[in-house]
Design an enzyme around this catalytic site. Structure first.
Site, PDB file in Angstrom:
ATOM      1  N   HIS A  36      -7.468  -3.707   4.770  1.00 46.40           N
ATOM      2  CA  HIS A  36      -6.908  -2.346   4.723  1.00 46.40           C
ATOM      3  C   HIS A  36      -7.727  -1.501   3.743  1.00 46.40           C
ATOM      4  CE1 HIS A  36      -4.545   0.644   2.495  1.00 46.40           C
ATOM      5  NE2 HIS A  36      -3.850   0.858   3.599  1.00 46.40           N
ATOM      6  N   ASN A  37      -7.971  -2.057   2.572  1.00 46.76           N
ATOM      7  CA  ASN A  37      -8.712  -1.301   1.567  1.00 46.76           C
ATOM      8  C   ASN A  37     -10.167  -1.080   1.979  1.00 46.76           C
ATOM      9  OD1 ASN A  37      -6.303  -1.550   0.160  1.00 46.76           O
ATOM     10  ND2 ASN A  37      -7.329  -1.754  -1.810  1.00 46.76           N
TER      11      ASN A  37
ATOM     12  N   SER B 118       0.825  -1.200   0.000  1.00 47.40           N
ATOM     13  CA  SER B 118       0.000   0.000   0.000  1.00 47.40           C
ATOM     14  C   SER B 118       0.860   1.252   0.000  1.00 47.40           C
ATOM     15  CB  SER B 118      -0.918   0.025   1.224  1.00 47.40           C
ATOM     16  OG  SER B 118      -1.675   1.222   1.217  1.00 47.40           O
TER      17      SER B 118
ATOM     18  N   GLU C 102     -10.065   1.723   4.189  1.00 52.49           N
ATOM     19  CA  GLU C 102      -9.807   2.882   3.308  1.00 52.49           C
ATOM     20  C   GLU C 102     -11.136   3.387   2.711  1.00 52.49           C
ATOM     21  OE1 GLU C 102      -6.569   2.243   0.385  1.00 52.49           O
ATOM     22  OE2 GLU C 102      -8.022   2.778  -1.164  1.00 52.49           O
TER      23      GLU C 102
ATOM     24  N   LYS D 279      -4.383  -6.938   3.418  1.00 50.41           N
ATOM     25  CA  LYS D 279      -4.427  -5.798   2.483  1.00 50.41           C
ATOM     26  C   LYS D 279      -5.866  -5.523   2.039  1.00 50.41           C
ATOM     27  CE  LYS D 279      -3.074  -2.465  -0.215  1.00 50.41           C
ATOM     28  NZ  LYS D 279      -3.907  -2.263  -1.337  1.00 50.41           N
TER      29      LYS D 279
HETATM   30  C1  6PG Z   1      -3.261   1.330  -1.614  1.00 51.87           C
HETATM   31  C2  6PG Z   1      -4.555   1.502  -2.378  1.00 51.87           C
HETATM   32  C3  6PG Z   1      -4.415   0.876  -3.726  1.00 51.87           C
HETATM   33  C4  6PG Z   1      -5.447   1.313  -4.732  1.00 51.87           C
HETATM   34  C5  6PG Z   1      -6.835   0.857  -4.412  1.00 51.87           C
HETATM   35  C6  6PG Z   1      -7.897   1.709  -5.008  1.00 51.87           C
HETATM   36  O1  6PG Z   1      -3.346   0.741  -0.554  1.00 51.87           O
HETATM   37  O2  6PG Z   1      -2.227   1.794  -2.087  1.00 51.87           O
HETATM   38  O3  6PG Z   1      -5.592   0.895  -1.692  1.00 51.87           O
HETATM   39  O4  6PG Z   1      -4.378  -0.495  -3.527  1.00 51.87           O
HETATM   40  O5  6PG Z   1      -5.386   2.676  -4.920  1.00 51.87           O
HETATM   41  O6  6PG Z   1      -6.967  -0.441  -4.950  1.00 51.87           O
HETATM   42  O7  6PG Z   1      -9.061   0.983  -4.942  1.00 51.87           O
HETATM   43  P1  6PG Z   1     -10.397   1.435  -5.608  1.00 51.87           P
HETATM   44  O8  6PG Z   1     -10.069   1.770  -7.030  1.00 51.87           O
HETATM   45  O9  6PG Z   1     -11.267   0.260  -5.465  1.00 51.87           O
HETATM   46  O10 6PG Z   1     -10.827   2.651  -4.867  1.00 51.87           O
END
Ligand code: 6PG
Length: 472
Positions: free
Chosen positions: A188-189, A131, A192, A185
């Site tokens: 994590h997302n 990430s 996010e 991960k």
């Molecule tokens: C990270 C982000 C990266 C990516 C996402 C965006 O941790 O660096 O999460 O993995 O920017 O996959 O996800 P979406 O396009 O689903 O918002």
């Protein structure tokens, strides 16, 4: 450059892959770099400086021959079929004991499958969540490795060198077997998604109810970032509100279409939590709101139709910015709490044996959800490694309880004014449900037993009971 001398190889020289190559080389390791499309490798080779320990390779054979044994090959291609295609090409040219590392956002089920099928050929497979976007890859990402532990040791020193540092510690540690890294991960997302939804709601509140300008918003978020809300997402939000559009000169935020995209990791988090019966409503609603945001035409129609029915919502008294700030802090804690509770259950169900203090440590720097809050979270798991939910940590629960009035104030006012704040609503409802000993689910049990003889348990006796509801 001689053959067989590179410490690691990277396949896939799109922006994440090439930035990782440069990051690894900066830390004194030698890297072989390969891209399926030769022109991409050539273009990358043209950007290299003399003395950089990077060997661009133009065939898989050359690439594999350029690596020290056991070979460590990191794949940085789009998640999905492309990963399988690269693995298929690699297997015939690798040897037992070699290590394939997938650094993409792969679905954890795919990682489990790959770990298994490669193990049958004696090849180790590590699924590593990475990430931090392009900048993180170049200057220090947060890394979440999972897979066979013995395969982690040979790459550990490289990973620790390239990862972000928080309080002097590298933001990487071995997390667990099989797909543990990609699972972490994924969650994590999910977090996010949840936090981005909440921040977007604070924007809606301060723009629609308080009429703040973009400059004022930029200042508010910068001010928040300087305090307990300090986090990467709040920090970039402040910067976003300052940015002007090159072509029109107006604020860039105002010309960006409000249709939020999604690549799938948030949805996977919701789906897998649902499979495990773990409530993560803030992640669910964040995914749903991205989908709803994409219904542009329908929403335009509904805006005309539904505002005329029952009148335009009343304007509530204006929210106080301090309440919005408190609501965001409370809802952020609640969102992280849902994500960690999800990991706690998944760890048991899937045999990851995760150390949640380590997970919080790895997320403190480099990643998108890095935040001052993760220090408190790390402390909570240090005090109580088996904590089922962060809302049971005394300092965090005390803070959330003291912020509940602000959260309720914000949700109440927004509801009266008709400003959609589903993230805040879900955070409040989750908090209230979680802290309520008696829930009306006894009625649900009675209904299930009534129409389906699904049985129920009693408060006063052990056992399973069924009532013949039709005989009065
Ligand atoms: C990270 C982000 C990266 C990516 C996402 C965006 O941790 O660096 O999460 O993995 O920017 O996959 O996800 P979406 O396009 O689903 O918002």
């Amino acid at each position: 450059m001689d053959r067989g001398i590179n410490d690691i190889g990277i396949i896939g020289l799109a922006v994440m892959g090439r930035n990782l190559v440069l990051n690894i080389a900066d830390k004194g390791f030698s890297v072989a770099a390969f891209n399926r499309t030769t022109a991409v490798t050539q273009e990358f080779a043209g950007t290299l400086q003399p003395g950089q320990k990077i060997q661009p390779c133009y065939s898989l054979e050359e690439f594999v021959g350029a690596l020290t044994k056991p070979r460590a090959v990191m794949i940085m291609v789009k998640a999905g079929n492309a990963v399988d295609a690269v693995i298929e090409g690699l297997v015939p040219v690798l040897e037992p004991g070699d290590i394939i590392i997938d650094g993409g956002n792969s679905y954890f089920g795919d990682t489990d499958r790959r770990v298994k099928s490669l193990a049958e050929r004696g090849i180790h497979f590590l699924g590593v969540g990475i990430s931090g976007g392009e900048f993180g890859a170049r200057y220090g990402p947060s890394m979440m490795p999972g897979g066979p532990r013995e395969a982690y040791e040979p790459v550990r020193v490289i990973f620790e060198a390239i990862a972000a540092k928080a309080d002097g510690q590298p933001c990487v540690t071995y997390l667990g077997p099989a797909s543990a890294g990609h699972y972490v991960k994924m969650v994590h997302n999910g977090i996010e998604y949840g936090v981005m939804q909440l921040i977007s709601e604070t924007y809606a509140l301060m723009k629609m109810a308080l009429g703040l300008t973009n400059d004022e918003l930029a200042r508010v978020y910068a001010d928040w970032d300087a305090g307990e809300l300090n986090s990467y997402l709040v920090e970039i939000t402040s910067k976003i509100f300052r940015r002007r559009d090159d072509s029109t000169g107006s604020y860039l935020i105002d010309v960006i279409l409000g249709e939020a995209g999604q690549l799938g990791t948030g949805m996977w988090t919701s789906q897998s939590a649902m499979d495990l019966h773990v409530p993560v409503p803030n992640i669910d609603v964040a995914v749903a709101m991205r989908s709803l945001s994409a219904l542009e035409e329908e929403r335009a129609l509904a805006a005309r139709l539904l505002t005329s029915v029952g009148g335009v919502p009343k304007t509530a008294s204006q929210p106080h910015i301090e309440h919005v700030r408190g609501a965001l802090r409370a809802a952020m804690i609640i969102t992280y709490a849902q994500g960690f509770a999800h990991l706690r259950v998944a760890s048991k169900a899937l045999g990851f044996n995760l150390n949640l203090e380590d997970v919080a440590g790895v997320w403190r720097g480099g990643c998108i959800i890095r935040a001052l809050l993760l220090r408190d979270i790390k402390g909570a798991f240090e005090r109580s490694p088996e904590l089922p939910n962060l809302l049971l940590d005394p300092p965090l629960s005390h803070e959330v309880a003291s912020l509940r009035p602000a959260l309720a104030e914000v949700v109440g006012g927004a509801t009266i004014s008709g400003i959609p704040v589903p993230g805040f609503m879900n955070a409040l409802a989750y908090l209230d449900a979680y802290r309520t000993e008696w829930l009306p689910s006894n009625l649900i049990q009675a209904q299930r037993d009534y129409f389906g003889a699904h049985t129920y348990r009693r408060v006063d006796r052990d056992g399973i009971f069924h009532t013949d509801w039709l005989t009065e």
